[in-house]
Write a protein that holds these residues in place. Structure first.
Motif, PDB file in Angstrom:
ATOM      1  N   TYR A  80       0.827  -1.219   0.000  1.00  0.00           N
ATOM      2  CA  TYR A  80       0.000   0.000   0.000  1.00  0.00           C
ATOM      3  C   TYR A  80       0.853   1.258   0.000  1.00  0.00           C
ATOM      4  CZ  TYR A  80       0.084   1.103   5.107  1.00  0.00           C
ATOM      5  OH  TYR A  80       0.433   1.462   6.380  1.00  0.00           O
ATOM      6  N   GLN A 104      -0.181   3.784  -2.857  1.00  0.00           N
ATOM      7  CA  GLN A 104      -0.902   4.946  -2.328  1.00  0.00           C
ATOM      8  C   GLN A 104      -0.697   6.162  -3.217  1.00  0.00           C
ATOM      9  OE1 GLN A 104       0.250   6.097   1.667  1.00  0.00           O
ATOM     10  NE2 GLN A 104      -1.850   6.722   2.129  1.00  0.00           N
ATOM     11  N   SER A 137      -1.260   1.000  -8.882  1.00  0.00           N
ATOM     12  CA  SER A 137      -2.485   0.293  -8.499  1.00  0.00           C
ATOM     13  C   SER A 137      -3.070  -0.469  -9.681  1.00  0.00           C
ATOM     14  CB  SER A 137      -3.518   1.302  -7.968  1.00  0.00           C
ATOM     15  OG  SER A 137      -3.039   1.950  -6.800  1.00  0.00           O
ATOM     16  N   THR A 178      -5.174  -2.166   2.708  1.00  0.00           N
ATOM     17  CA  THR A 178      -4.488  -2.129   1.408  1.00  0.00           C
ATOM     18  C   THR A 178      -5.487  -2.082   0.271  1.00  0.00           C
ATOM     19  OG1 THR A 178      -2.655  -3.397   2.365  1.00  0.00           O
ATOM     20  CG2 THR A 178      -2.797  -3.307  -0.041  1.00  0.00           C
TER      21      THR A 178
END
Length: 522
Positions: free
Chosen positions: A31, A35, A41, A72
């Motif tokens: 994560y 982030q 992602s 997460t």
């Protein structure tokens, strides 16, 4: 390097199933990479990492892995819209409901579950539909009602603070249920907890509690007349007004109270389109005008205040009068002339338009934004004159009664004045002349004439002046009281001038009365 790291971390998750600490560390690293990184992602979704973590959150028997996996997931969903669309299914909402109702779930696990719900429905009408259709929204409302206890509100305590964090996350999620995009169906459901929100606002003014509640209530009532009426029916607007007045009283001592007051203003602004009359008993307009004079306000805060005043005065004559009585109109004109902010000017114009019946003269004088403070003072004088018309009407009625009494003084009184002792009259006239001005016989008459025709009397009596007999009448004070307005510096000045004129007239009347025999005077 990012893609290589994500591949290695996914493999670590798969081959460390018996080591929850290693899995948690791997999830934390994932994560931290994803982030606010949409590309990372999206890549993680493409290699199957997103669905693997989703399954891991459901299947792991270790609480720390469940919590880390859910967090997460939330980070990845929040970073990439495609990840949000992939996971936004009724199945995931049902899984999250199970986490929330499971008695073995700790507060932190519930908080992570609520966080995932939040990012699934944010800016997503499909998510808002799923949260309603699966019954998840009802569970969130239950958490809103039961998670916190006012009697156990001690954020310094670790357990209480964890409950507060969960409750705050629930508030944020409920906000997303009803807003952006606005969802009327969810608004109509969420308003069921308004009585609980009202109780919180009545019993607690801590910013940590007030801010989430106000955000939730404000978004729930926005542009929804049914919900607005319900909020008012349970006493919500009354409560907001009371707390707002208290905060504005405290604002002179506490900057935080001032900022907190604006949170309430945002909700009240959404409620007052057709309900400004409710706030008249709290004199909210006058309090808002006081708050507007605060030197620490920024432009946005001034706009909030003026717009709220605008909604208060939009449908309520009592609030319009309160605005007038507290010098609100000159203040709005000052904003028009001195401000360079277009939105602030529009807000002030909105207030003036609401009070158009009391600002007819203003409409003739506004030419763009060319007004100055002399115009404001002139307008204020004109408005005050108009407000005196009712007093003058009563004064005329009293004058009529006096005239009737004077007619009862029959010929005996008139004859008494005809047969006045000439020598006595000469002495009184000489005395009167000396008292007025020994140097100029005309001075006294000119001065008296000037006083009688002063502007204060002219505009009130349509150029008719009270005769000396009226001013020397026992009912003189009743006339003065009827004409004199109340409790402003300008009106007090007018009252003083009027009384001076009356006293001059009374002096003149006293001199004349000496020329009448005792019987007639009696």
């Amino acid at each position: 390097d990012m893609k290589t790291d994500l591949n290695l971390l996914l493999e670590c998750l798969k081959y460390q199933m018996d080591c929850p600490v290693s899995q948690k560390e791997a999830l934390i690293t994932i994560y931290s990479i994803c982030q606010q990184n949409s590309e990372a992602s999206e890549y993680f979704r493409e290699i199957g990492g997103l669905m693997f973590i989703n399954d891991l959150a459901k299947s792991s028997v270790h609480c720390i892995v469940k919590e880390a996996a859910l967090f997460t997931l939330g980070v990845i969903i929040e970073s990439n819209v495609y990840c949000q669309q992939t996971l936004c299914t009724s199945a995931l909402f049902e899984d999250l409901i199970l986490f929330l109702i499971n008695k073995d779930s700790g507060v932190n696990l519930k908080r992570m579950s609520v966080y995932v719900i939040l990012v699934l429905i944010s800016n997503n009408s499909n998510g808002q539909t799923y949260v309603r259709d699966t019954g998840c929204i009802g569970l969130l409302l239950q958490l809103f009602r039961t998670t916190l206890s006012a009697s156990k509100m001690n954020l310094s305590d670790e357990n209480a603070n964890q409950c507060y964090q969960l409750w705050s996350s629930v508030c944020s999620t409920l906000c997303a249920c009803v807003n952006n995009p606005q969802n009327e169906d969810n608004q109509n459901i969420c308003c069921s907890v308004f009585p609980y929100a009202k109780e919180w606002l009545e019993s607690c003014t801590e910013p940590e509690i007030v801010r989430p509640i106000c955000s939730f209530v404000g978004l729930t009532v926005a542009n929804n007349s049914y919900v607005q009426k319900y909020f008012v029916s349970v006493g919500g607007l009354d409560t907001l007004a009371k707390v707002l007045i208290k905060l504005m009283h405290d604002s002179c001592m506490s900057h935080s109270s001032t900022k907190l007051a604006f949170i309430f203003l945002q909700i009240i602004f959404n409620l007052l389109a057709a309900m400004g009359v409710v706030l008249t008993k709290y004199h909210t307009v006058s309090e808002l005008l006081k708050l507007l004079s605060n030197d620490t306000l920024d432009t946005g805060e001034k706009i909030s205040i003026i717009l709220t005043i605008g909604h208060c005065t939009e449908v309520c004559e009592e609030n319009q009068c309160e605005l007038l009585q507290n010098n609100g109109l000159p203040l709005m004109i000052q904003v028009l002339t001195e401000s360079q902010d277009e939105e602030l000017i529009k807000a002030a114009t909105f207030v003036l338009q609401n009070c158009k019946q009391m600002t007819e003269q203003l409409s003739l004088k506004i030419n763009g934004n060319s007004l100055n403070m002399n115009n404001a003072e002139e307008l204020d004088t004109q408005v005050r004159k108009r407000s005196l018309q009712d007093y003058w009407k009563k004064a005329k009625e009293i004058l009529h009664r006096i005239n009737l009494i004077e007619k009862e003084h029959d010929e005996e009184s008139v004859q008494g004045r005809v047969f006045v002792d000439r020598s006595s009259e000469d002495n009184i006239e000489a005395s009167k002349y000396h008292e007025a001005n020994p140097a100029d016989p005309k001075t006294y008459i000119e001065r008296t004439h000037k006083e009688v025709h002063c502007p204060q009397l002219t505009f009130m009596s349509d150029d008719k002046v009270l005769p000396p007999s009226v001013n020397s009448s026992p009912l003189k004070n009743e006339i003065v009281n009827a004409v004199n307005p109340v409790n402003t510096s300008t009106r007090q000045s007018e009252q003083s001038n009027i009384l001076c004129s009356v006293n001059e007239l009374r002096t003149d009347s006293v001199f004349q009365s000496h020329s009448i025999n005792k019987k007639t005077t009696c």
